[in-house]
Design a protein around this motif. Structure first.
Motif, mmCIF file in Angstrom:
data_model
loop_
_atom_site.group_PDB
_atom_site.id
_atom_site.type_symbol
_atom_site.label_atom_id
_atom_site.label_comp_id
_atom_site.label_asym_id
_atom_site.label_seq_id
_atom_site.Cartn_x
_atom_site.Cartn_y
_atom_site.Cartn_z
ATOM 1 N N LEU A 20 0.817 -1.207 0.000
ATOM 2 C CA LEU A 20 0.000 0.000 0.000
ATOM 3 C C LEU A 20 0.856 1.264 0.000
ATOM 4 O O LEU A 20 0.538 2.235 -0.702
ATOM 5 C CB LEU A 20 -0.960 -0.004 1.205
ATOM 6 N N CYS A 21 1.948 1.257 0.756
ATOM 7 C CA CYS A 21 2.860 2.409 0.756
ATOM 8 C C CYS A 21 3.460 2.626 -0.631
ATOM 9 O O CYS A 21 3.554 3.762 -1.111
ATOM 10 C CB CYS A 21 3.967 2.223 1.787
ATOM 11 N N TYR A 22 3.884 1.542 -1.252
ATOM 12 C CA TYR A 22 4.443 1.658 -2.606
ATOM 13 C C TYR A 22 3.379 2.181 -3.568
ATOM 14 O O TYR A 22 3.631 3.083 -4.357
ATOM 15 C CB TYR A 22 4.993 0.313 -3.103
ATOM 16 N N HIS A 23 2.187 1.598 -3.497
ATOM 17 C CA HIS A 23 1.141 1.943 -4.452
ATOM 18 C C HIS A 23 0.701 3.400 -4.312
ATOM 19 O O HIS A 23 0.454 4.070 -5.310
ATOM 20 C CB HIS A 23 -0.052 0.987 -4.272
ATOM 21 N N ASN A 28 3.866 7.088 -7.093
ATOM 22 C CA ASN A 28 3.599 8.458 -7.551
ATOM 23 C C ASN A 28 4.871 9.300 -7.544
ATOM 24 O O ASN A 28 5.095 10.110 -8.438
ATOM 25 C CB ASN A 28 2.524 9.118 -6.680
ATOM 26 N N THR A 29 5.704 9.114 -6.542
ATOM 27 C CA THR A 29 6.957 9.857 -6.465
ATOM 28 C C THR A 29 7.869 9.502 -7.635
ATOM 29 O O THR A 29 8.478 10.385 -8.251
ATOM 30 C CB THR A 29 7.676 9.554 -5.135
ATOM 31 N N LEU A 30 7.955 8.221 -7.975
ATOM 32 C CA LEU A 30 8.787 7.804 -9.107
ATOM 33 C C LEU A 30 8.240 8.345 -10.422
ATOM 34 O O LEU A 30 9.007 8.764 -11.302
ATOM 35 C CB LEU A 30 8.900 6.278 -9.142
ATOM 36 N N GLN A 31 6.917 8.353 -10.576
ATOM 37 C CA GLN A 31 6.322 8.908 -11.799
ATOM 38 C C GLN A 31 6.609 10.398 -11.910
ATOM 39 O O GLN A 31 6.936 10.903 -12.996
ATOM 40 C CB GLN A 31 4.808 8.662 -11.813
ATOM 41 N N GLU A 32 6.487 11.114 -10.811
ATOM 42 C CA GLU A 32 6.772 12.545 -10.817
ATOM 43 C C GLU A 32 8.251 12.814 -11.096
ATOM 44 O O GLU A 32 8.597 13.785 -11.759
ATOM 45 C CB GLU A 32 6.353 13.195 -9.489
ATOM 46 N N ARG A 35 8.667 12.439 -14.815
ATOM 47 C CA ARG A 35 8.096 13.618 -15.470
ATOM 48 C C ARG A 35 9.021 14.820 -15.308
ATOM 49 O O ARG A 35 9.229 15.598 -16.238
ATOM 50 C CB ARG A 35 6.723 13.904 -14.869
ATOM 51 N N TYR A 36 9.590 14.991 -14.119
ATOM 52 C CA TYR A 36 10.527 16.081 -13.854
ATOM 53 C C TYR A 36 11.750 15.983 -14.768
ATOM 54 O O TYR A 36 12.182 16.980 -15.342
ATOM 55 C CB TYR A 36 10.949 16.047 -12.381
ATOM 56 N N ASN A 37 12.311 14.771 -14.899
ATOM 57 C CA ASN A 37 13.481 14.587 -15.768
ATOM 58 C C ASN A 37 13.141 14.908 -17.220
ATOM 59 O O ASN A 37 13.948 15.504 -17.940
ATOM 60 C CB ASN A 37 14.016 13.158 -15.637
ATOM 61 N N LYS A 38 11.955 14.497 -17.658
ATOM 62 C CA LYS A 38 11.532 14.776 -19.031
ATOM 63 C C LYS A 38 11.394 16.283 -19.253
ATOM 64 O O LYS A 38 11.855 16.817 -20.268
ATOM 65 C CB LYS A 38 10.201 14.069 -19.302
#
Length: 170
Positions: A20-23, A28-32, A35-38
């Motif tokens: 649940l913590c990962y999900h 979300n942090t990894l996706q952001e 997106r930040y790197n892009k």
């Protein structure tokens, strides 16, 4: 409840809590972060646009200068060649007797256009025109120059003709 059951429930609960913590947080942090790197890469690309624009404008000026220097305009190579030959022939008091359509051959994926030009006039002026075609323009390479002395039997005068073959690789 035995301690073994309690341990199994505790481990299962811990694994469920990790999932649940990962999900809800880490994913979300990894996706952001992606997106930040892009966006950062796009920012760097947009920062280079003025430099690229300046470079492209300089290249455009350079190539335009080359086109003017070698007398290449917006029309076809054949028209530019004929225009240049007529201009030089007029300056050198030569006659353009013949200018045929180019012979087109294909070799190793390149089109080779061979232009045949026949001129009439004095030897020195023909040599000047040939030198001009060879050194001052970039229409192609001269592959053959054939001089022939002929006689006009009506006027009983002799004249010199030169047949020039010029190859252009397209």
């Amino acid at each position: 409840m035995s301690s073994k059951t309690k341990n199994i429930i505790l481990i299962a609960g811990f694994i469920l809590a990790l999932f649940l913590c990962y999900h809800f947080a880490v994913k979300n942090t990894l996706q952001e972060k992606q997106r930040y790197n892009k966006l950062k890469a796009e920012e760097v690309m947009f920062e280079n646009i003025p430099k690229q624009l300046l470079t492209l404008n300089k290249k455009n000026e350079y190539y335009t200068g080359l086109l003017k220097k070698y007398q290449l305009g917006e029309t076809s190579l054949q028209n530019n060649l004929l225009k240049t030959i007529n201009k030089k022939a007029g300056e050198l008091n030569l006659k353009v007797i013949d200018f045929n359509e180019p012979h087109i051959a294909r070799k190793n994926g390149l089109n080779i256009n061979t232009y045949t030009i026949t001129l009439q006039g004095s030897f020195n002026n023909m040599i000047k025109l040939i030198y001009s075609l060879e050194q001052q323009t970039r229409f192609g390479e001269l592959v053959n120059v054939h001089f022939i002395k002929q006689k006009n039997y009506r006027t009983r005068r002799e004249y010199l003709q030169a047949t020039i073959m010029l190859q252009a690789y397209l």
